[in-house]
Design a protein around this motif. Structure first.
Motif, mmCIF file in Angstrom:
data_model
loop_
_atom_site.group_PDB
_atom_site.id
_atom_site.type_symbol
_atom_site.label_atom_id
_atom_site.label_comp_id
_atom_site.label_asym_id
_atom_site.label_seq_id
_atom_site.Cartn_x
_atom_site.Cartn_y
_atom_site.Cartn_z
ATOM 1 N N TYR A 42 0.810 -1.221 0.000
ATOM 2 C CA TYR A 42 0.000 0.000 0.000
ATOM 3 C C TYR A 42 0.844 1.271 0.000
ATOM 4 C CZ TYR A 42 -3.105 3.658 1.678
ATOM 5 O OH TYR A 42 -3.782 4.842 1.812
ATOM 6 N N SER A 46 0.987 4.256 -2.795
ATOM 7 C CA SER A 46 0.687 5.656 -2.480
ATOM 8 C C SER A 46 1.842 6.574 -2.876
ATOM 9 C CB SER A 46 0.378 5.798 -0.993
ATOM 10 O OG SER A 46 -0.765 5.045 -0.671
ATOM 11 N N SER A 94 1.323 -2.696 5.633
ATOM 12 C CA SER A 94 0.145 -3.261 4.968
ATOM 13 C C SER A 94 0.373 -4.712 4.549
ATOM 14 C CB SER A 94 -0.243 -2.418 3.753
ATOM 15 O OG SER A 94 0.688 -2.569 2.700
#
Length: 145
Positions: A42, A46, A94
């Protein structure tokens, strides 16, 4: 985290964890320049979105879920194309991945010595060891969040 060296300047920056991505994207990368995102989850996704927002070109080196960056895959990617920066996440909560920054940064500097190695150390700060300036990182940002 340990800062070692007689060069460079450590900065303590208060902000959200994503603030470091903005620092990298707007200060170390010009629009159109390539960033290799070593994607382990994750937070790598991002970071890639952030770089795209600043008009950087993102090349995604995707790892399987739960896998750390494969040194051989990194080496192959660096031999295939030239990059301005390589983006590594030390720990991606994550997926539970912890990357070997020392090994990965050494590979980058061996193949593309002019390439900047940037490390997202937010999730690792105060929990994992990273000796800055002895592992070939050019920028490390453990934002205080």
């Amino acid at each position: 985290m340990i800062y070692v060296g007689s060069t460079g300047q450590p900065f303590v920056i208060a902000g959200s964890g994503s603030l470091g991505w903005d620092f990298v994207a707007c200060n170390l990368l010009e629009p159109g320049e390539k960033a290799l995102i070593c994607n382990t989850g994750y937070f790598s996704d991002s970071w890639a979105m952030c770089i795209k927002a600043y008009k950087g070109q993102v090349v995604n080196l995707q790892m399987p879920v739960g896998a750390a960056v494969c040194p051989k895959m990194l080496e192959a990617a660096l031999k295939k194309e030239k990059y301005k920066i390589v983006c590594l996440t030390q720990v991606d909560t994550s997926t539970g991945v912890k990357n070997d920054i020392k090994t990965l940064a050494s590979i980058v500097k061996k193949i593309q010595p002019e390439c900047l190695v940037t490390v997202d150390g937010v999730c690792a700060f105060a929990a994992e060891v990273l000796v800055i300036l002895q592992n070939n990182e050019d920028r490390m940002y453990p934002i205080t969040q």
